[in-house]
Design a protein around this motif. Structure first.
Motif, mmCIF file in Angstrom:
data_model
loop_
_atom_site.group_PDB
_atom_site.id
_atom_site.type_symbol
_atom_site.label_atom_id
_atom_site.label_comp_id
_atom_site.label_asym_id
_atom_site.label_seq_id
_atom_site.Cartn_x
_atom_site.Cartn_y
_atom_site.Cartn_z
ATOM 1 N N THR A 294 0.813 -1.223 0.000
ATOM 2 C CA THR A 294 0.000 0.000 0.000
ATOM 3 C C THR A 294 0.843 1.268 0.000
ATOM 4 O OG1 THR A 294 -0.106 0.089 2.430
ATOM 5 C CG2 THR A 294 -1.747 -1.259 1.302
ATOM 6 N N LEU A 295 2.173 1.145 -0.006
ATOM 7 C CA LEU A 295 3.049 2.313 0.105
ATOM 8 C C LEU A 295 3.894 2.515 -1.135
ATOM 9 C CD1 LEU A 295 4.295 1.917 3.803
ATOM 10 C CD2 LEU A 295 2.389 3.280 2.956
ATOM 11 N N LEU A 296 3.379 2.117 -2.282
ATOM 12 C CA LEU A 296 4.148 2.310 -3.519
ATOM 13 C C LEU A 296 4.351 3.789 -3.803
ATOM 14 C CD1 LEU A 296 2.503 -0.411 -5.787
ATOM 15 C CD2 LEU A 296 4.580 -0.582 -4.409
ATOM 16 N N ALA A 297 3.395 4.634 -3.417
ATOM 17 C CA ALA A 297 3.529 6.071 -3.638
ATOM 18 C C ALA A 297 4.604 6.688 -2.749
ATOM 19 C CB ALA A 297 2.189 6.773 -3.392
ATOM 20 N N HIS A 298 5.017 5.974 -1.710
ATOM 21 C CA HIS A 298 6.064 6.460 -0.807
ATOM 22 C C HIS A 298 7.412 5.822 -1.122
ATOM 23 C CE1 HIS A 298 3.390 8.650 1.996
ATOM 24 N NE2 HIS A 298 2.503 7.722 1.651
ATOM 25 N N ASP A 299 7.587 5.323 -2.342
ATOM 26 C CA ASP A 299 8.863 4.739 -2.797
ATOM 27 C C ASP A 299 9.222 3.488 -2.010
ATOM 28 O OD1 ASP A 299 9.219 6.739 -4.715
ATOM 29 O OD2 ASP A 299 10.162 8.075 -3.280
ATOM 30 N N VAL A 300 8.235 2.668 -1.700
ATOM 31 C CA VAL A 300 8.471 1.376 -1.063
ATOM 32 C C VAL A 300 8.277 0.293 -2.117
ATOM 33 C CG1 VAL A 300 7.721 -0.252 0.706
ATOM 34 C CG2 VAL A 300 7.763 2.193 1.199
ATOM 35 N N ARG A 301 9.254 -0.590 -2.236
ATOM 36 C CA ARG A 301 9.193 -1.648 -3.240
ATOM 37 C C ARG A 301 9.407 -2.997 -2.554
ATOM 38 N NH1 ARG A 301 7.367 2.044 -5.169
ATOM 39 N NH2 ARG A 301 7.814 3.116 -7.137
ATOM 40 N N LEU A 383 5.639 0.877 8.697
ATOM 41 C CA LEU A 383 6.601 1.631 7.889
ATOM 42 C C LEU A 383 6.184 3.082 7.718
ATOM 43 C CD1 LEU A 383 7.630 -0.791 5.006
ATOM 44 C CD2 LEU A 383 9.089 0.134 6.793
ATOM 45 N N LEU A 384 4.888 3.322 7.599
ATOM 46 C CA LEU A 384 4.418 4.678 7.309
ATOM 47 C C LEU A 384 4.841 5.679 8.383
ATOM 48 C CD1 LEU A 384 2.935 6.408 5.308
ATOM 49 C CD2 LEU A 384 0.789 5.872 6.481
ATOM 50 N N PRO A 385 4.709 5.382 9.692
ATOM 51 C CA PRO A 385 5.212 6.354 10.676
ATOM 52 C C PRO A 385 6.699 6.616 10.549
ATOM 53 C CG PRO A 385 3.740 4.780 11.716
ATOM 54 C CD PRO A 385 3.988 4.275 10.343
ATOM 55 N N LEU A 386 7.488 5.584 10.210
ATOM 56 C CA LEU A 386 8.924 5.798 10.034
ATOM 57 C C LEU A 386 9.208 6.678 8.824
ATOM 58 C CD1 LEU A 386 10.328 2.239 10.793
ATOM 59 C CD2 LEU A 386 10.625 4.302 12.166
ATOM 60 N N ILE A 387 8.471 6.438 7.728
ATOM 61 C CA ILE A 387 8.673 7.253 6.527
ATOM 62 C C ILE A 387 8.261 8.698 6.801
ATOM 63 C CG2 ILE A 387 7.919 7.573 4.152
ATOM 64 C CD1 ILE A 387 7.619 4.542 3.949
ATOM 65 N N THR A 388 7.127 8.859 7.480
ATOM 66 C CA THR A 388 6.680 10.217 7.815
ATOM 67 C C THR A 388 7.683 10.915 8.717
ATOM 68 O OG1 THR A 388 4.385 9.477 7.632
ATOM 69 C CG2 THR A 388 4.790 11.537 8.805
ATOM 70 N N ASP A 389 8.203 10.201 9.701
ATOM 71 C CA ASP A 389 9.184 10.796 10.612
ATOM 72 C C ASP A 389 10.468 11.148 9.871
ATOM 73 O OD1 ASP A 389 10.137 11.300 13.480
ATOM 74 O OD2 ASP A 389 11.626 9.864 12.758
ATOM 75 N N ARG A 390 10.868 10.255 8.945
ATOM 76 C CA ARG A 390 12.101 10.540 8.187
ATOM 77 C C ARG A 390 11.925 11.768 7.299
ATOM 78 N NH1 ARG A 390 17.432 10.752 7.961
ATOM 79 N NH2 ARG A 390 18.191 10.639 5.816
ATOM 80 N N THR A 465 -0.058 11.867 4.895
ATOM 81 C CA THR A 465 -0.728 12.050 3.600
ATOM 82 C C THR A 465 -0.182 13.248 2.837
ATOM 83 O OG1 THR A 465 -2.744 11.128 4.561
ATOM 84 C CG2 THR A 465 -2.959 12.327 2.481
ATOM 85 N N PHE A 466 -0.010 14.394 3.513
ATOM 86 C CA PHE A 466 0.395 15.626 2.844
ATOM 87 C C PHE A 466 1.842 16.000 3.107
ATOM 88 C CE2 PHE A 466 -4.118 15.951 4.068
ATOM 89 C CZ PHE A 466 -4.689 16.044 2.815
ATOM 90 N N GLY A 467 2.569 15.227 3.880
ATOM 91 C CA GLY A 467 3.915 15.630 4.251
ATOM 92 C C GLY A 467 3.875 16.649 5.376
ATOM 93 N N THR A 468 4.956 17.360 5.537
ATOM 94 C CA THR A 468 5.020 18.380 6.587
ATOM 95 C C THR A 468 4.485 19.702 6.052
ATOM 96 O OG1 THR A 468 6.941 17.304 7.575
ATOM 97 C CG2 THR A 468 6.540 19.597 8.181
ATOM 98 N N ARG A 469 3.479 20.224 6.738
ATOM 99 C CA ARG A 469 2.915 21.522 6.384
ATOM 100 C C ARG A 469 3.170 22.502 7.530
ATOM 101 N NH1 ARG A 469 -3.015 20.857 3.994
ATOM 102 N NH2 ARG A 469 -3.493 20.154 6.119
ATOM 103 N N PHE A 470 3.066 23.795 7.199
ATOM 104 C CA PHE A 470 3.488 24.824 8.140
ATOM 105 C C PHE A 470 2.349 25.805 8.381
ATOM 106 C CE2 PHE A 470 7.140 23.331 5.765
ATOM 107 C CZ PHE A 470 8.037 23.013 6.762
ATOM 108 N N TYR A 507 1.179 26.420 4.866
ATOM 109 C CA TYR A 507 2.069 26.335 3.709
ATOM 110 C C TYR A 507 2.425 24.860 3.558
ATOM 111 C CZ TYR A 507 2.487 31.392 4.229
ATOM 112 O OH TYR A 507 2.212 32.732 4.320
ATOM 113 N N ASP A 508 2.148 24.288 2.392
ATOM 114 C CA ASP A 508 2.253 22.839 2.256
ATOM 115 C C ASP A 508 3.644 22.359 1.906
ATOM 116 O OD1 ASP A 508 2.315 23.889 -0.242
ATOM 117 O OD2 ASP A 508 0.703 22.671 -1.074
ATOM 118 N N ASN A 509 4.646 23.268 1.801
ATOM 119 C CA ASN A 509 6.018 22.828 1.588
ATOM 120 C C ASN A 509 6.973 23.927 2.039
ATOM 121 O OD1 ASN A 509 6.272 24.717 -0.669
ATOM 122 N ND2 ASN A 509 5.064 23.218 -1.838
ATOM 123 N N THR A 510 8.240 23.569 2.103
ATOM 124 C CA THR A 510 9.246 24.527 2.576
ATOM 125 C C THR A 510 9.465 25.655 1.569
ATOM 126 O OG1 THR A 510 10.964 23.083 1.646
ATOM 127 C CG2 THR A 510 10.434 22.805 3.984
#
Length: 634
Positions: A294-301, A383-390, A465-470, A507-510
């Protein structure tokens, strides 16, 4: 088809079926065999034929009578022959038995013994008993037979003694093995494991070493029979484990080179705990594969024997299920720079799976929810919490680097610019608190003070879902009687499509966040120096004009973009900019001044301050004071 016939069938043959039946019939007749003769038989046959109304013997031709008579004579001769044989056989048997009995009971045997045989051989001449009369040969063999009997008895006794000794040794060995087995069973029970009779094998002990809240595929493997091994130790038979200890290993690669691996322990002496850890590792590996789909969009293979997460173009993190005996064969592995990071990731995965088990237990304890209506269990968030944290960690590094460069550039210009980072602490020290913090991160706060008046707060909110927003909000100045100039000069963007509540400005990105800061810094500096320097400069200009007899002087104002202090015409003044240096990639403060210097007329000059320092080491206050003080005369 045979024609229909009304003729009755032949009568059943009423003659004897065998010689025994014939003899029985003859004995039943009056007189038996003694009264049987040819003339009597002929008379009986003729009398029978006379009473038979269907056949008239007088009408039968003579040829038929002669053939019938011949047939009867042949049958009679054969009958008599068989009777004679039977009689002789019976009499021989009777004489033999009578002669044998005459040795023991002569009176009774004499009644059945024929006189001819009695006169020929005499009574008691034949017996069936063994002669016990000793002979010379038998007397000479008696000592040898006795010695042979004694020897056989001794051999039997020795063999029995050897068998008893062997049985005693086997019994002693069996007792030792059983004692060792039951001691290990008792130790397992004392260590807290649930030991009981195996439900499928009542004569075998079983132990429960798994997790009651595990997935259904692995819950069935949490019970194993405790069989006795050849050396007396407990041997667990667990189907899916196949007797091989396994662990999950995390591998971090940089440019296709392994730079970090999680630690692989040696198999534990506690077989039950080792089985539990192996089942847990197998379930963790299974859940990683389920979630990875379910995490193909997060570069998991998914690979055949690994789950790979691509962190960036150069860095990957791999997860594999490794057998401990294979790891031991590889020998000692040298330490790598990111071993601690790999071990941290491995521990977090174990912690999140334990939390998922705890959550499953709570769901099962809920009332009014039948288990049949719960449906299949969705993949756990491991994996998703680790990817989000990374990803959040990388964004935080970018923010820290940008804000550090921003503050260094402004400090190089003489401003007291600084920022503080506040990260929420984990509430509690339990593993459950840590799992809740990983699954529901609260983000971090940056408090940036550009000038004493211009202050703002940046809240970084990580999202899977959206990454880090500000979220950016303005703070009150350090002095209570002042106002934040960014409120009217450059407030944070308020895109209604990005709002979650009225006060959420996201702001949805840096890139968008940094763009806002690039534009906010010049405006903060403009209003800061307007309030700091212009009153004194305006007073000096007014005094100079009155001394020269002029009733007018050049007045400085803020331009329409709030990024410059200019004259009424907009030709002279000082302008602020905060661009990115193309070479270093860091933000830098850029100031442009247009002023009158001496008799040379209009002068155009530029100043730049970078995180490494400024041009000419001049402070921004001196530069602005010099530009605004050298104004053109009206």
């Amino acid at each position: 088809m045979n024609p229909l016939s009304l003729q009755s069938g032949p009568p059943p043959n009423r003659g004897p079926k065998s010689i025994a039946e014939f003899i029985q019939r003859v004995n039943a007749e009056p007189g038996g065999f003694r009264a049987l003769n040819q003339s009597e038989l002929r008379r009986q046959i003729e009398a029978k034929n006379k009473h038979d109304g269907d056949v008239d013997m007088d009408d039968v031709p003579e040829v038929d009578n002669a053939a019938k008579a011949k047939e009867l004579i042949t049958a009679r001769d054969e009958l008599l022959k068989n009777i004679n044989i039977a009689y002789r056989t019976a009499m021989s048997t009777l004489n033999l038995i009578s002669l044998l009995l005459s040795k023991e009971t002569p009176v009774q045997a004499a009644t059945t013994l024929t006189p001819e045989l009695r006169n020929l051989v005499g009574i008691g001449s034949l017996g069936a008993t063994t002669l016990d009369a000793p002979t010379t040969l038998t007397q000479s063999r008696i000592p040898d037979n006795k010695m042979a009997a004694i020897g056989m008895r001794l051999l039997a006794v020795n063999k029995a003694a050897d068998s008893l000794e062997s049985a005693a040794k086997r019994l002693e060995t069996e007792i030792n093995l059983e004692t060792m087995y039951w001691n290990e069973v008792r130790e397992a029970s004392e260590r807290g494991w649930s030991v009981f009779r195996h439900p499928d094998e009542p004569h075998t002990m079983g132990v429960k070493f798994g997790f009651s809240s595990a997935a259904p595929d692995f819950k069935a493997n949490s019970i194993a029979p405790m069989r006795r091994a050849e050396d007396g130790t407990v041997r667990l038979e667990h189907g899916r484990l196949a007797g091989v200890s396994k662990r999950l290993q995390v591998t971090i690669s940089q440019n296709d080179k392994v730079v970090g691996q999680s630690f692989l322990p040696r198999p534990l002496q506690d077989h039950v705990k080792e089985a539990r850890d192996t089942v847990f590792a197998q379930e963790l590996w299974h859940e990683l594969n389920r979630e990875g789909r379910t995490l193909l969009a997060h570069d998991v293979r998914l690979r055949k024997d690994a789950v790979i997460y691509t962190d960036d173009a150069k860095r990957t993190v791999g997860f594999r299920l490794v057998a401990l005996d294979e790891a031991d064969d590889q020998g000692s592995v040298e330490l790598k720079p990111e071993d601690a990071e790999a071990e941290r990731i491995n521990n977090i995965l174990h912690l999140l799976l334990i939390n998922a088990h705890r959550h499953n237990g709570l769901k099962r304890s809920e009332q009014g929810i039948p288990s049949a209506n719960r449906g299949p269990t969705p993949p756990y968030n491991l994996l998703l919490p680790l990817i989000t944290d990374r990803k959040h960690e990388k964004v935080m590094s970018q923010c820290i680097g940008f804000l550090s460069a921003l503050c260094n550039s402004l400090r190089a210009a003489g401003l007291n610019t600084f920022f503080t980072l506040t990260e929420p602490a984990i509430s509690g020290t339990s593993t459950e608190s840590l799992a809740v913090f990983l699954l529901n991160p609260t983000g971090a706060e940056f408090d940036l003070t550009i000038t004493p008046e211009s202050r703002l707060r940046i809240l970084a909110k990580p999202s899977s879902t959206f990454g880090t927003r500000f979220q950016v909000c303005l703070l009150p100045p350090l002095q209570p009687d002042q106002k934040n100039p960014l409120v009217w000069s450059y407030p944070p963007a308020s895109d209604a499509s990005m709002r979650t509540t009225t006060n959420d400005i996201l702001y949805d990105n840096t890139a968008k966040l940094f763009q806002y800061l690039h534009s906010a810094v010049p405006r903060a500096l403009t209003w800061h120096y307007k309030a700091l320097l212009l009153p004194e400069i305006e007073a000096a200009a007014q005094a100079a004009a009155e001394a020269a007899g002029r009733d007018r002087w050049t007045k400085w104002i803020v331009d329409t973009f709030n990024t410059a202090l200019v004259d009424d015409v907009g030709e002279y003044g000082v302008r602020f900019d905060f661009p990115i240096d193309n070479d270093s990639g860091h933000p830098q403060l850029h100031v442009v001044g247009d002023f009158v210097e001496g008799d040379s007329g209009k002068t155009h000059r530029e100043w730049t301050w970078t995180p490494a320092g400024g041009s000419g080491r001049e402070s921004l206050s001196n530069v602005i004071g010099h530009v605004l003080a050298n104004r053109p005369t009206s």
